[in-house]
Design an enzyme around this catalytic site. Structure first.
Site, mmCIF file in Angstrom:
data_model
loop_
_atom_site.group_PDB
_atom_site.id
_atom_site.type_symbol
_atom_site.label_atom_id
_atom_site.label_comp_id
_atom_site.label_asym_id
_atom_site.label_seq_id
_atom_site.Cartn_x
_atom_site.Cartn_y
_atom_site.Cartn_z
ATOM 1 N N ASN A 46 0.917 -1.446 0.323
ATOM 2 C CA ASN A 46 0.075 -0.170 -0.695
ATOM 3 C C ASN A 46 0.731 0.602 0.093
ATOM 4 O OD1 ASN A 46 -1.889 1.959 0.325
ATOM 5 N ND2 ASN A 46 -2.992 1.195 2.507
ATOM 6 N N ARG A 65 -2.937 -2.241 -3.561
ATOM 7 C CA ARG A 65 -3.842 -1.646 -3.702
ATOM 8 C C ARG A 65 -3.526 0.405 -4.082
ATOM 9 N NH1 ARG A 65 -5.161 2.935 1.598
ATOM 10 N NH2 ARG A 65 -7.178 3.504 0.859
ATOM 11 N N HIS A 121 -13.056 4.031 -0.279
ATOM 12 C CA HIS A 121 -12.540 2.970 0.924
ATOM 13 C C HIS A 121 -13.120 1.670 0.593
ATOM 14 C CE1 HIS A 121 -12.575 6.242 4.472
ATOM 15 N NE2 HIS A 121 -11.362 6.057 3.604
ATOM 16 N N ARG A 138 -11.800 17.266 7.169
ATOM 17 C CA ARG A 138 -11.706 17.095 6.073
ATOM 18 C C ARG A 138 -12.758 17.630 5.988
ATOM 19 N NH1 ARG A 138 -10.749 11.364 3.449
ATOM 20 N NH2 ARG A 138 -8.822 11.493 3.550
ATOM 21 N N GLU A 173 -8.171 -4.609 5.331
ATOM 22 C CA GLU A 173 -8.385 -4.325 3.750
ATOM 23 C C GLU A 173 -6.974 -5.115 3.143
ATOM 24 O OE1 GLU A 173 -8.696 -0.075 4.974
ATOM 25 O OE2 GLU A 173 -9.291 0.105 3.281
#
Ligand code: ADP
Length: 399
Positions: free
Chosen positions: A7, A90, A179, A240, A385
């Site tokens: 990743n 990923r 996601h 965010r 994940e």
């Protein structure tokens, strides 16, 4: 078969080596500050973590270091790179064309390069990681697993923004969703946990971490999701803003003289829980301050909780009801108080939780927090994940 999952972030490279015989993680770690110094943390079960500061000029150098550690006599877990049967990468963005996890080819890399304008932060490091792997592990199957591909089946009226259509057609401005690997993993794990075929379930999955997104999964397919063109859209996050009136951006530019980059920094890095509370992007700290009576921390928590509720309600409407609600990621898996607040006054939707079970939950396993007899099954499902990427990689490696 052993699978290496990579990743790559802008200055980091996370890795996990799986033994697919039993799903065990043999080793995992993280290279950080790539291109600006370099550190490596390498962990194996039942051994002290290894840490070093070393020069990591680019992702290729970092990967070389990872492979050296994995095969080293002192810190390694395999005797040779040849034991790695396949590598799973990923990749945040697969654009419109890539609809599922796939074997990496030269033409895929060329396509990923065309996506860099809409994926400027995550695209280049992911491509660098893939190229380094192809060079250092030639002949080993490489698979890419995309955050966006779970959403490739959503309908046009849910992904086209109501702005002039040419911006979708020519510039590919649309909802992509992110996601996806996490939402796919936890929705499948929920179906397994409740012992029902996923095809029969309407699930809302809440991935609540530093970045947060909520997805509606109908019959195993994502039909809508809160993140959009970028991971900026949706609910309030650590730093965010999530969705705001877009005119706020232009108003700030016009009245304060900010550049596009300055406003982007504000909504991306200085907003959310941090921006409202003025305390922290970490939900634990904001929650603690709220408990002590800090008004802005209370406001930030209320904004977060209300945003989650609104999405659950919207997705229940889009799917004509829900059968299951899933909480996952840092906040979803750990912060019982947030789960309780989200589920309060949701009986109308059939959501009722057992407050005792919610508070005294067991970490690290799928855990049912539904009240006895509740119409909706509400579960905590730890996301994974990397394991999902390993499963796809094994399936597509042909081994
Ligand atoms: P990321 O999106 O960066 O992967 P995480 O999924 O780790 O983030 O989530 C980070 C958030 O989860 C933080 O707001 C933090 O407060 C919360 N969190 C993480 N671990 C815990 C924990 N053990 N207990 C309570 N909250 C946690």
């Amino acid at each position: 078969m052993k699978i290496l999952v990579l990743n790559a972030g802008s200055s980091s490279l996370k890795y996990q080596l799986f033994d697919m015989e039993n799903g065990a993680v043999l080793a995992k770690g993280n290279c950080e500050r790539i291109g600006a110094g370099g550190t490596v943390t390498h962990k194996r079960p039942d051994a002290e973590p290894f840490f070093e500061e070393t020069d990591l000029a680019d992702h290729g150098v970092a990967l070389e270091r990872v492979l050296a550690l994995l095969t080293s006599a002192e810190y390694g877990v395999i005797s040779s790179i040849d034991e790695i049967g396949a590598v799973g990468h990923r990749v945040a963005h697969g654009g419109e064309k890539i609809k599922e996890s796939s074997r990496i080819t030269e033409s895929m890399i060329e396509y990923l390069e065309t996506l860099i304008p809409i994926n400027p932060l995550h695209g280049p490091p992911a491509i660098a990681g893939i190229k380094a792997c192809m060079r250092l592990m030639a002949g080993v199957p490489q698979v890419a697993v995309f955050d966006t591909s779970f959403y490739s089946g959503i309908e046009d009226f849910r992904y086209v923004y109501p702005i002039p259509y040419e911006y979708y057609e020519n510039d590919k401005i649309r909802r992509y969703g992110f996601h996806g690997t996490s939402h796919r993993y936890v929705s499948a794990a929920l179906a397994k946990a409740v012992g029902k075929p996923i095809e029969e379930l309407k699930i809302v999955t809440c991935h609540l971490g530093n970045g947060s997104s909520i997805t509606a999964v109908d019959g195993g397919r994502a039909i809508d999701t809160s993140m959009g063109f970028t991971p900026q859209e949706g609910i309030c996050m650590g730093t965010r803003s999530g969705s705001i009136d877009p005119t706020v951006v232009t108003y700030l530019m016009k009245t304060k003289g900010y550049t596009a980059q300055e406003v982007e920094d504000i909504i991306n890095k200085k907003s959310g829980l941090l921006g409202v509370s003025g305390i922290s992007n970490d939900c634990r700290n904001v929650y603690a301050a709220a408990e002590e009576g800090n008004k802005r921390a209370q406001l930030a928590m209320n904004i977060l909780i209300n945003g989650i509720k609104k999405h659950i309600g919207a997705y229940a409407a889009e799917m004509n009801g829900i059968d299951a609600l899933v909480f996952t990621a840092g906040i979803g898996e750990n912060q019982a108080n947030i789960r309780e607040a989200v589920c309060e006054n949701m009986e109308f939707f059939g959501i009722e939780i057992d407050k005792e079970r919610n508070m005294n939950f067991t970490r690290g396993i799928p855990f049912d927090i539904s009240k006895k007899g509740a119409k909706v099954a509400t579960w905590i499902i730890p996301t994974d994940e990397e394991y999902m990427i390993a499963i796809d990689t094994q399936r597509l490696s042909g081994k």
